[in-house]
Design a protein around this motif. Structure first.
Motif, PDB file in Angstrom:
ATOM      1  N   VAL A   1      -2.871   0.144  10.700  1.00  0.00           N
ATOM      2  CA  VAL A   1      -3.032  -1.303  10.544  1.00  0.00           C
ATOM      3  C   VAL A   1      -4.219  -1.600   9.613  1.00  0.00           C
ATOM      4  N   GLU A   2      -5.321  -0.919   9.831  1.00  0.00           N
ATOM      5  CA  GLU A   2      -6.503  -1.150   8.986  1.00  0.00           C
ATOM      6  C   GLU A   2      -6.218  -0.791   7.528  1.00  0.00           C
ATOM      7  N   LYS A   3      -5.481   0.277   7.314  1.00  0.00           N
ATOM      8  CA  LYS A   3      -5.148   0.684   5.950  1.00  0.00           C
ATOM      9  C   LYS A   3      -4.190  -0.320   5.299  1.00  0.00           C
ATOM     10  N   ALA A   4      -3.216  -0.804   6.076  1.00  0.00           N
ATOM     11  CA  ALA A   4      -2.225  -1.747   5.537  1.00  0.00           C
ATOM     12  C   ALA A   4      -2.843  -3.118   5.264  1.00  0.00           C
ATOM     13  N   MET A   5      -3.800  -3.520   6.074  1.00  0.00           N
ATOM     14  CA  MET A   5      -4.384  -4.848   5.936  1.00  0.00           C
ATOM     15  C   MET A   5      -5.607  -4.855   5.022  1.00  0.00           C
ATOM     16  N   ALA A   6      -5.982  -3.692   4.498  1.00  0.00           N
ATOM     17  CA  ALA A   6      -7.120  -3.633   3.563  1.00  0.00           C
ATOM     18  C   ALA A   6      -6.757  -4.375   2.279  1.00  0.00           C
TER      19      ALA A   6
ATOM     20  N   ASN B   1       0.811  -1.217   0.000  1.00  0.00           N
ATOM     21  CA  ASN B   1       0.000   0.000   0.000  1.00  0.00           C
ATOM     22  C   ASN B   1       0.850   1.275   0.000  1.00  0.00           C
ATOM     23  N   LYS B   2       2.164   1.104  -0.149  1.00  0.00           N
ATOM     24  CA  LYS B   2       3.115   2.222  -0.234  1.00  0.00           C
ATOM     25  C   LYS B   2       3.034   3.163   0.963  1.00  0.00           C
ATOM     26  N   ILE B   3       2.923   2.558   2.148  1.00  0.00           N
ATOM     27  CA  ILE B   3       2.948   3.346   3.387  1.00  0.00           C
ATOM     28  C   ILE B   3       4.381   3.276   3.909  1.00  0.00           C
TER      29      ILE B   3
END
Length: 115
Positions: free
Chosen positions: A109-114, A85-87
Motif C-alpha cells: 500500500v505504501e509503495k502504491a500510494m507513494a 507504479n507497475k505493481i
C-alpha cells in the motif's frame, strides 16, 4: 419373440432417478419428472459455477477496501496507484496478504500510494 432391452432401459432410468434421489415428492420417483429435474439442476449448477467467480471477486474487493479504509485510503485510488507504479498483483493475492501477512500488505500500500 420381440427384444425390448428391458434391463438396459431400467438401468438407465434408475441411474437418472439415483442422481435426483434428494429431490422432494414425485421428482425422485417418476422417471419423466426426474429427468426434467436433472436438466433443471444441471442448468442451475452451470449458472452458479459461473456466478461463484464473480462472488469471490466481490469478496476480495470488499476485503481490500475494508483494509484500505482503516489506513485512510480508498480502493479506486489504490488500484490506480498499483497500475501507475507497475505493481502486478491480483485481487485474490492482495486479499490473502491482508489475512496472512498484514505487514506485507501495508508495504504494498505504501509503495502504491507513494507520489
Amino acid at each position: 419373440m420381440r427384444a425390448t432391452n428391458g434391463p438396459v432401459t431400467r438401468r438407465r432410468r434408475n441411474s437418472i432417478k439415483k442422481r435426483v434421489s434428494g429431490a422432494w415428492g414425485t421428482k425422485h420417483t417418476s422417471y419423466k419428472i426426474a429427468r426434467q429435474t436433472l436438466i433443471r439442476a444441471s442448468i442451475y449448477a452451470l449458472r452458479d459455477r459461473r456466478a461463484k467467480k464473480g462472488d469471490f471477486r466481490k469478496l476480495w474487493i470488499n476485503r481490500i477496501n475494508g483494509a484500505l479504509k482503516t489506513m485512510g485510503y480508498n480502493y479506486s485510488s489504490f488500484m490506480n496507484g498499483l497500475k501507475k507504479n507497475k505493481i502486478e498483483i491480483n485481487r485474490k493475492m492482495l486479499s490473502e496478504l491482508i489475512i496472512q501477512e498484514p505487514n506485507a500488505f501495508k508495504a504494498i500500500v505504501e509503495k502504491a500510494m507513494a507520489k
